[in-house]
Design a protein around this motif. Structure first.
Motif, PDB file in Angstrom:
ATOM      1  N   GLN A 549      34.285  35.419  47.110  1.00  0.00           N
ATOM      2  CA  GLN A 549      33.337  35.796  47.005  1.00  0.00           C
ATOM      3  C   GLN A 549      32.081  35.808  47.612  1.00  0.00           C
ATOM      4  O   GLN A 549      32.140  34.964  48.782  1.00  0.00           O
ATOM      5  CB  GLN A 549      32.674  34.149  45.412  1.00  0.00           C
ATOM      6  N   LYS A 553      28.743  39.061  45.083  1.00  0.00           N
ATOM      7  CA  LYS A 553      29.606  39.316  44.455  1.00  0.00           C
ATOM      8  C   LYS A 553      31.080  38.856  44.716  1.00  0.00           C
ATOM      9  O   LYS A 553      31.005  38.098  44.636  1.00  0.00           O
ATOM     10  CB  LYS A 553      29.859  41.499  45.012  1.00  0.00           C
ATOM     11  N   GLN A 554      31.717  38.981  43.781  1.00  0.00           N
ATOM     12  CA  GLN A 554      33.091  39.226  43.692  1.00  0.00           C
ATOM     13  C   GLN A 554      34.234  40.214  43.606  1.00  0.00           C
ATOM     14  O   GLN A 554      34.074  41.297  43.918  1.00  0.00           O
ATOM     15  CB  GLN A 554      33.619  38.376  42.166  1.00  0.00           C
ATOM     16  N   MET A 555      35.026  40.126  45.134  1.00  0.00           N
ATOM     17  CA  MET A 555      35.987  41.213  45.443  1.00  0.00           C
ATOM     18  C   MET A 555      37.584  40.800  44.759  1.00  0.00           C
ATOM     19  O   MET A 555      37.919  39.420  45.739  1.00  0.00           O
ATOM     20  CB  MET A 555      35.591  41.296  46.808  1.00  0.00           C
ATOM     21  N   THR A 557      40.632  42.504  45.749  1.00  0.00           N
ATOM     22  CA  THR A 557      41.324  42.975  47.338  1.00  0.00           C
ATOM     23  C   THR A 557      42.948  43.315  47.392  1.00  0.00           C
ATOM     24  O   THR A 557      43.012  42.271  46.703  1.00  0.00           O
ATOM     25  CB  THR A 557      40.860  43.032  48.186  1.00  0.00           C
ATOM     26  N   ALA A 575      40.255  47.390  46.647  1.00  0.00           N
ATOM     27  CA  ALA A 575      39.372  47.137  45.950  1.00  0.00           C
ATOM     28  C   ALA A 575      38.373  47.244  44.954  1.00  0.00           C
ATOM     29  O   ALA A 575      37.616  48.319  45.394  1.00  0.00           O
ATOM     30  CB  ALA A 575      38.420  46.437  47.274  1.00  0.00           C
ATOM     31  N   LYS A 576      38.348  46.033  44.408  1.00  0.00           N
ATOM     32  CA  LYS A 576      36.606  46.750  42.853  1.00  0.00           C
ATOM     33  C   LYS A 576      35.915  45.189  43.955  1.00  0.00           C
ATOM     34  O   LYS A 576      36.629  43.613  43.564  1.00  0.00           O
ATOM     35  CB  LYS A 576      37.655  46.158  41.734  1.00  0.00           C
ATOM     36  N   TRP A 577      34.378  45.752  43.466  1.00  0.00           N
ATOM     37  CA  TRP A 577      33.992  44.617  43.833  1.00  0.00           C
ATOM     38  C   TRP A 577      32.241  44.355  42.447  1.00  0.00           C
ATOM     39  O   TRP A 577      32.285  45.388  42.230  1.00  0.00           O
ATOM     40  CB  TRP A 577      32.414  45.023  45.001  1.00  0.00           C
ATOM     41  N   TYR A 579      29.377  42.796  41.133  1.00  0.00           N
ATOM     42  CA  TYR A 579      28.151  42.874  41.660  1.00  0.00           C
ATOM     43  C   TYR A 579      27.742  41.600  40.445  1.00  0.00           C
ATOM     44  O   TYR A 579      27.787  41.442  38.703  1.00  0.00           O
ATOM     45  CB  TYR A 579      27.010  43.148  41.510  1.00  0.00           C
ATOM     46  N   PRO A 586      31.398  47.439  37.714  1.00  0.00           N
ATOM     47  CA  PRO A 586      32.367  47.886  39.680  1.00  0.00           C
ATOM     48  C   PRO A 586      31.916  48.972  40.432  1.00  0.00           C
ATOM     49  O   PRO A 586      32.657  49.658  39.388  1.00  0.00           O
ATOM     50  CB  PRO A 586      33.668  46.862  39.115  1.00  0.00           C
ATOM     51  N   GLU A 589      35.774  50.729  45.828  1.00  0.00           N
ATOM     52  CA  GLU A 589      36.420  50.012  47.528  1.00  0.00           C
ATOM     53  C   GLU A 589      37.887  51.090  47.738  1.00  0.00           C
ATOM     54  O   GLU A 589      38.502  50.296  47.832  1.00  0.00           O
ATOM     55  CB  GLU A 589      36.095  49.321  47.560  1.00  0.00           C
TER      56      GLU A 589
END
Length: 829
Positions: A549, A553-555, A557, A575-577, A579, A586, A589
């Motif tokens: 975090q 945002k929360q990531m 991975t 990854a997915k971010w 926000y 989301p 990435e």
């Protein structure tokens, strides 16, 4: 601050109006003082817009959420870079940024051309100022970026769209805007030439460089958009024929046509009306592209929204633009008569005509297909979808035809090519194409479009090398240098011609990159920690999931390890971010392992944090990096062509004594060999790592139809390529498709089932075969045939000598000097 910004926009509108009025009045009255005051006011617009831009950027930096635009596109946690670029991230700011760029470009163009084109400048100022007034009017009455909240000022902003918080989006929109706005300068000079009657070729010299600069930035913007889509959207591709993408492509087609046909006007005094038409159409398409993306007339995930009032204003402006510009063109037709005629169908002029026809046809086709959903809704009440399969079906053969002409054009002589000339010029390029095609067949390559593209690329590349080598050998005879140094000197002596050849080489590399898509391999599956998936020669192992975090945002991975031939290549981290303020949107990435010949492309499509399992989309994209490398070469060639004459003259000097003729060539070959050692080679072998995740095998019909059925999540992409996170629309559509295929349904039955269950044909990515929808398929044919007939008719008329010219051959025969001059012109490159 908001009041200051609004005041500056109002002042800009008034000053621009004065600049236009004073310039025209000064030209009509031949009043130097009045004209100079109009030019001074024109410069003042640039200064005022620069101050207004500083005000809006200061508002973003200081988090002034009392301004609605700042609230919508910024928040306190947003990095400073994205706060600044939020200036052009929304509708209101993008219009303001447009005016800023136009004022700067206009000031530079006027400043550089005041002495050389004194009679045109007042009208150039007026045209640019009127365009500025239109966009300023939009901001003043409808889209004021300084509009404020009357009460209840929010404590924090809503933040920029997460998809736009990407380094490519920092450069991509300004590049496109520069390309769009830059096309206003050629249009202004063209209108000035029509208004004044100064229609000699001098106005072309004023606009050619501006067109090239704008074309380069437009190309850069399109390429950056492809890279952004490739790395950010997570669907494994880079071009989806989205309306916003097409909006940038339309003027690119016509600007490319102009840059080719302008050479014919400069060399032969032909195509004068056609070139003026291309200048007008290119500028119109920049305005129309802006209208498409900002009025809601087309549906796109990239559009700025729906605004019917704004669309009406654009419609009125575009109508006036076409009426006035083409009215002036028709009025000046007697002054635009060609000085020469087409001597032969087998000539470089004829090749340029074919090139222009195909490029214009491409623009018309893409425009029609992009607007077809809106047209179908207006006429039938049902909005149909025209997706990538429809575009690809048409644009593949068109692209191959353009690629072929890229190689054919340089081989033809101006005026007329003789049989001996054709045999001499076409021998090695044709042999290269045939050898390449035969080698592909022997290797088992069966993708028709990619195989033909490879063969044609060999043809074009050999053509370009042949041009360089022959020219360098001639130069080598009197310079005493080696072949490579002679080639560099050749470029230095004729930057425009050989810079254009380098541009063509970049186009070839990009075409090879596009052709590589025909050999793409991909799989999508669920993996638990320790499980692997093998795609092509690569094996990827899932090692686990990490959740972190930051302030924004929360990531989520995924930790992965890639292998090839049993050797570890390194780690991957798709990854997915999520926000904080847009958790339902989301970003993807993508993890990419790049190399010269391929990309290993991994997307985290879904995950279960508790079980540490995840669904991955793994793609092997051959040759995709050749697209980006091709643009680099294209940009280099354009920059060389833009250099002033003799700017590279230092490269044409004779090599100093003591340096052998082969030194440069040998050094280059050594560098190429050393560079080639580092290029990884793909060998089809599976590494024995761990247990393999379950891959769902899809039948050929299923793979084919998944790209003809639209995803229902709103992405406007085919279900097979949607990259949205845990997309329910995609899963539902593909699940239903699998069921129908397993039941043994045929293609037509499956498509009819989707149309019936969805309640309309807009679930398909291309119009079904109905009487009205056949218009979408028939119209391009009709346009192409009509255009070919029209071009052929004009060419036939040009090739018929008039009665006034009947005595010219006899006179030339009687005059040996005239005969020799004609012969030299015929062989001139």
């Amino acid at each position: 601050m908001p009041a200051l910004g609004t005041f500056l926009l109002l002042t800009c509108f008034v000053v621009a109006a004065y600049a236009a009025t004073a310039s025209i009045a000064g030209a009509k009255r031949q009043s130097t003082r009045l004209t100079e005051s109009g030019i001074g006011a024109f410069y003042l617009v640039t200064a005022l817009m620069s101050v207004a831009t500083a005000v809006i950027m200061y508002a973003f930096v200081t988090d002034t959420y009392a301004i609605k635009y700042v609230d919508r596109y910024s928040d306190a946690a947003q990095p400073l870079l994205f706060k600044l670029t939020a200036y052009w991230g929304g509708l209101d700011g993008s219009i303001m940024f447009w005016v800023l760029l136009l004022s700067v470009f206009g000031a530079i163009a006027v400043r550089n051309s005041r002495e050389s084109h004194r009679e045109l400048i007042p009208y150039v100022v007026a045209v640019i100022a009127i365009v500025e007034m239109f966009f300023l009017f939009l901001m003043v009455v409808h889209n004021n970026p300084f509009e404020t909240y009357l009460a209840d000022i929010p404590p924090d902003g809503q933040g920029l769209n997460p998809l736009l918080q990407n380094v490519y989006m920092v450069i991509h929109p300004p590049s496109l805007y520069i390309g769009f706005v830059g096309m206003t300068i050629p249009f202004a000079f063209g209108m000035a030439a029509l208004a004044t009657g100064y229609l000699d070729d001098s106005w072309l010299r004023a606009v050619r460089r501006w067109t090239m600069v704008s074309w380069l930035f437009l190309s850069l913007g399109l390429t950056l958009g492809m890279i952004w889509a490739y790395e950010e959207l997570g669907w494994g591709g880079y071009w989806g024929w989205d309306p916003v993408e097409n909006a940038g492509l339309l003027p690119w087609f016509t600007a490319t046509a102009f840059l080719h046909s302008v050479m014919v006007q400069e060399r032969r005094g032909m195509l004068r009306v056609w070139n003026m038409t291309l200048v007008i159409v290119t500028f119109f398409l920049t305005i129309f592209g802006t209208f498409m993306t900002r009025s809601g007339v087309v549906q796109s995930v990239h559009a700025f929204g729906e605004d019917k009032e704004l669309g009406l204003m654009f419609t009125v402006f575009m109508t006036l633009l076409l009426v006035v510009s083409f009215g002036l063109l028709i009025y000046r037709l007697p002054l635009l008569r060609a000085r020469h005629e087409l001597d032969s169908w087998v000539s470089r002029e004829a090749a340029f005509l074919a090139n222009n026809w195909i490029l214009l046809f491409s623009a018309i086709f893409v425009l029609f297909a992009t607007m077809f959903p809106t047209l179908s809704e207006a006429l039938t009440g049902q909005r149909l979808t025209v997706g990538p399969p429809f575009f690809n079906k048409w644009m593949l053969p068109i692209g191959l035809a353009l690629l072929l002409l890229t190689g054919v054009g340089p081989l033809l002589a101006w005026r007329k090519s003789t049989v001996d000339n054709l045999r001499h010029q076409f021998l090695w390029p044709t042999v290269a194409a045939l050898v390449t095609g035969g080698a592909l067949l022997a290797l088992g390559v069966r993708v028709w479009s990619s195989g033909i593209c490879f063969a044609m690329s060999a043809f074009v590349t050999t053509t370009l090398l042949q041009e360089f080598v022959r020219g360098a050998r001639v130069r080598q005879q009197y310079s005493g240098s080696d072949l490579v140094t002679s080639a560099i000197g050749l470029v230095a002596r004729n930057q425009r011609r050989y810079g254009g050849y380098i541009v063509h080489l970049g186009i070839v590399l990009m075409a090879l990159g596009f052709a590589g898509d025909g050999f793409k391999q991909e799989e999508q599956l669920l993996l638990k920690p320790g499980q692997t998936v093998t795609v092509g020669s690569f094996t990827v192992r899932h090692d686990g999931i990490a959740i972190t975090q930051d302030a924004q945002k929360q990531m989520v991975t995924a930790k992965m390890t890639a292998f090839q031939d049993g050797k570890e290549l390194g780690t991957l981290a798709p990854a997915k971010w999520f926000y904080n303020k847009r958790a339902d949107e989301p970003t993807t990435e993508v993890a990419i392992r790049r190399s010269f010949g391929y990309d290993l492309y991994v997307v985290l499509a879904g995950f279960d944090a508790e079980q540490q399992s995840a669904t991955f989309h793994v793609v092997v994209n051959p040759l995709v990096n050749w697209i980006w490398a091709g643009f680099g070469i294209l940009a280099l060639g354009t920059l060389i062509a833009l250099l002033p004459e003799r700017a590279l003259a230092v490269a044409s000097v004779k090599i100093p004594e003591g340096v052998t003729a082969g030194t440069t060539t040998t050094t280059l070959l050594v560098l190429l060999i050393l560079g080639g050692v580092a290029i990884p080679h793909a060998v089809h072998a599976q590494a024995p790592l761990s247990d393999t995740g379950a891959i769902i095998k899809r039948l050929p019909l299923e793979r084919e139809l998944e790209n003809e059925i639209l995803c229902t999540c709103g992405c406007r992409l085919p279900a097979g390529t949607c990259g949205m996170f845990q997309c329910q629309g995609k899963e539902k559509q593909l699940g239903r498709l699998r069921t129908l295929v397993e039941e043994g349904k045929d293609r037509e039955t499956i498509l009819a089932t989707f149309v019936q269950e969805h309640g309309g044909a807009d679930i398909l990515t291309q119009p079904p075969d109905t009487p009205f929808n056949r218009l979408a398929w028939a119209l391009p044919f009709v346009l192409g045939i009509v255009g070919a007939v029209a071009a052929g008719t004009v060419a036939v008329r040009w090739t018929r000598p008039s009665s006034d010219d009947a005595v010219v051959p006899a006179a030339a025969a009687a005059d040996p000097y005239q005969s020799k001059l004609d012969e030299e012109l015929r062989d001139l490159d």
